[in-house]
Motif scaffolding. Structure first.
Motif, PDB file in Angstrom:
ATOM      1  N   VAL A 125      40.136  36.122  52.350  1.00 46.39           N
ATOM      2  CA  VAL A 125      38.780  36.654  52.431  1.00 46.39           C
ATOM      3  C   VAL A 125      38.760  38.114  52.898  1.00 46.39           C
ATOM      4  O   VAL A 125      37.972  38.918  52.425  1.00 46.39           O
ATOM      5  N   ARG A 129      36.903  41.209  51.047  1.00 40.83           N
ATOM      6  CA  ARG A 129      35.835  42.044  51.631  1.00 40.83           C
ATOM      7  C   ARG A 129      36.137  43.526  51.422  1.00 40.83           C
ATOM      8  O   ARG A 129      35.242  44.306  51.097  1.00 40.83           O
ATOM      9  N   ASP A 130      37.400  43.910  51.615  1.00 39.70           N
ATOM     10  CA  ASP A 130      37.780  45.315  51.410  1.00 39.70           C
ATOM     11  C   ASP A 130      37.469  45.731  49.980  1.00 39.70           C
ATOM     12  O   ASP A 130      36.960  46.824  49.725  1.00 39.70           O
ATOM     13  N   VAL A 132      35.351  44.351  47.859  1.00 42.33           N
ATOM     14  CA  VAL A 132      33.917  44.373  47.609  1.00 42.33           C
ATOM     15  C   VAL A 132      33.321  45.678  48.128  1.00 42.33           C
ATOM     16  O   VAL A 132      32.497  46.319  47.486  1.00 42.33           O
ATOM     17  N   GLN A 133      33.808  46.090  49.311  1.00 43.06           N
ATOM     18  CA  GLN A 133      33.300  47.322  49.900  1.00 43.06           C
ATOM     19  C   GLN A 133      33.648  48.540  49.046  1.00 43.06           C
ATOM     20  O   GLN A 133      32.807  49.379  48.763  1.00 43.06           O
ATOM     21  N   GLN A 158      36.248  31.088  50.923  1.00 46.41           N
ATOM     22  CA  GLN A 158      35.540  32.189  51.588  1.00 46.41           C
ATOM     23  C   GLN A 158      35.590  33.456  50.758  1.00 46.41           C
ATOM     24  O   GLN A 158      34.616  34.201  50.688  1.00 46.41           O
ATOM     25  N   ALA A 162      32.485  35.639  49.337  1.00 41.86           N
ATOM     26  CA  ALA A 162      32.307  37.076  49.536  1.00 41.86           C
ATOM     27  C   ALA A 162      32.059  37.753  48.188  1.00 41.86           C
ATOM     28  O   ALA A 162      31.204  38.637  48.062  1.00 41.86           O
ATOM     29  N   LYS A 165      28.509  36.988  46.732  1.00 39.53           N
ATOM     30  CA  LYS A 165      27.436  37.768  47.332  1.00 39.53           C
ATOM     31  C   LYS A 165      27.215  39.082  46.582  1.00 39.53           C
ATOM     32  O   LYS A 165      26.084  39.452  46.281  1.00 39.53           O
TER      33      LYS A 165
END
Ligand code: ZN
Length: 428
Positions: A125, A129-130, A132-133, A158, A162, A165
């Motif tokens: 996860v 997240r990295d 997605v950012q 997870q 992420a 979203k």
């Protein structure tokens, strides 16, 4: 013949769709550049080369490419990424293959196209997240910020959440291209799938594969013909079988299990040999990957070179190297599993061939070169129910490996079940 879509062997209809979508995306990008904030739909008559009313040409931010391993789903995603970024002034030739954008996307060095490859058993996860950012930033030189997620079926729950979203509310300039074996909920969550436009690739035909091996790879026609006929629609696999003696011997070992399993004296030795050779093959593949990677990291950490004082590594590098080792170990496990899984798929296909012979179905054999030696004799000796049990034993073994059962135990169990199935006296 340089357009990037030319490499989508046997997928012409899909290539046409993707080209149209890339043209629509170009129009949309112009609108965004001009400050448009309204919807994503571009009327068909504004897209050059697309007939009015051809509604498939609208732009979508999330795509799902599915197809069996080797059908080229990540190649298709990469070609599409190239077409989206393509700088050719001729919009009927998107994905020209010649402009800087096309060349760098295909070489996987374009700054606005990220490839996410879950290297271990799954993609964590934090890493997601990295990504997605980063994906939310405006593109640098390109038209879009593109993220290609290979093997999206290997995302952890997870990580998938992420991703979901951002897919639900995508930044205006971001495009996600996910690749998975199928739309089965086991491979991709239902919600994630529902947010994506689906591109289903099919396995190329043996004739298509043969042509690619001869024309593109310059392989000997006879070898190409054989490899195309036994590769199960997997071009990469066909190429390996045609060029790598180890891959051929690995296949022989897997297929010989069909016969060895029916005799107690040979069954377990054959099983052990299969597991052992899969481990050896995986080790060789991993060692090659690891070595290049470790060197690269050491150089990046400043330990490279042979000059005076270059041998000492800066503080903190031991931790980074340890982290790399951990990742490499996880990848080695996955490579080992993939190699063994390939062998099991071959074996299941052989029992399926015998079953096809047994019931007299008019279906192309998966291992035509083994018909006279194995499938036909096997069909004469075992009834369809018995052969079905064998297929089931192999599929259960794949599942057990997927659940982390030790390969030796899983394969031993499979061999025992195949032996029992083939020896069973069928009630007359
Ligand atoms: Zn181009």
């Amino acid at each position: 013949m340089t357009n990037v879509f030319d490499r989508l062997t046997g997928q012409e209809a899909i290539a046409d769709d993707l080209r149209a979508a890339a043209r629509a995306a170009r129009v949309l990008a112009h609108r965004l550049d001009a400050g448009a904030t309204d919807g994503l739909f571009v009327p068909d008559d504004e897209i050059p080369g697309v007939d009015a009313g051809w509604s498939r040409a609208s732009m979508t931010h999330s795509w799902l490419f599915t197809g069996p391993p080797g059908s080229g789903r990540s190649v298709a995603a990469t070609c599409f990424a190239a077409a989206l970024q393509c700088q050719s002034p001729d919009s009927s030739n998107v994905g020209c293959g010649e402009c800087r954008a096309c060349v760098t996307v295909m070489a996987k060095t374009h700054a606005d196209v990220r490839h996410v490859v879950p290297e271990g058993l799954s993609l964590a996860v934090g890493a997601m997240r990295d990504i997605v950012q980063a994906a939310a930033r405006r593109p640098g030189t390109g038209r879009w910020q593109i993220v290609i997620v290979e093997d999206a079926d290997r995302l952890t729950e997870q990580a998938a959440n992420a991703l979901l979203k951002v897919v639900e509310e995508p930044p205006p300039r971001t495009v996600f291209l996910l690749c998975a074996p199928s739309v089965d909920p086991e491979d991709i969550s239902v919600t994630l799938r529902s947010r994506c436009r689906h591109v289903a690739l099919v396995s190329p035909s043996p004739a298509d594969i043969e042509r690619v091996l001869i024309e593109r790879d310059g392989l000997d026609p006879e070898q190409a013909h054989w490899a195309a006929s036994v590769c199960g629609g997997h071009i990469g696999r066909a190429r390996r079988l045609a060029t790598d003696p180890d891959a051929r011997s690995q296949r022989e070992k897997a297929l010989s299990l069909a016969r060895a399993a029916s005799r107690d004296s040979t069954a377990y030795a054959a099983a052990e040999e299969l597991v052992r050779s899969a481990e050896a093959a995986a080790k060789a593949i991993s060692a090659e990957l690891d070595e290049a990677e470790t060197e690269e990291m050491k150089t990046a950490l400043g330990a490279g070179g042979t000059g005076k004082g270059t041998a000492r590594m800066p503080r903190g590098s031991a931790g980074a190297l340890k982290e790399l080792e951990k990742r490499q170990k996880s990848r080695a496990t996955r490579v080992g599993r993939d190699v063994l899984d390939r062998a099991l798929v071959d074996l299941a296909a052989l029992f399926r061939d015998a079953l096809v012979v047994g019931v007299g179905a008019k279906v192309t054999a998966m291992h035509p070169d083994k018909s006279d030696d194995i499938s036909i004799p096997l069909a004469g000796y075992a009834r369809p129910e018995q052969l079905l049990s064998c297929v089931e034993a192999v599929l259960d073994c794949r599942e057990a490996l997927d659940m982390n059962v030790k390969p030796k135990f899983a394969v031993d169990d499979m061999v025992a079940r195949i032996g029992l199935a083939l020896k069973r006296k069928v009630d007359a």
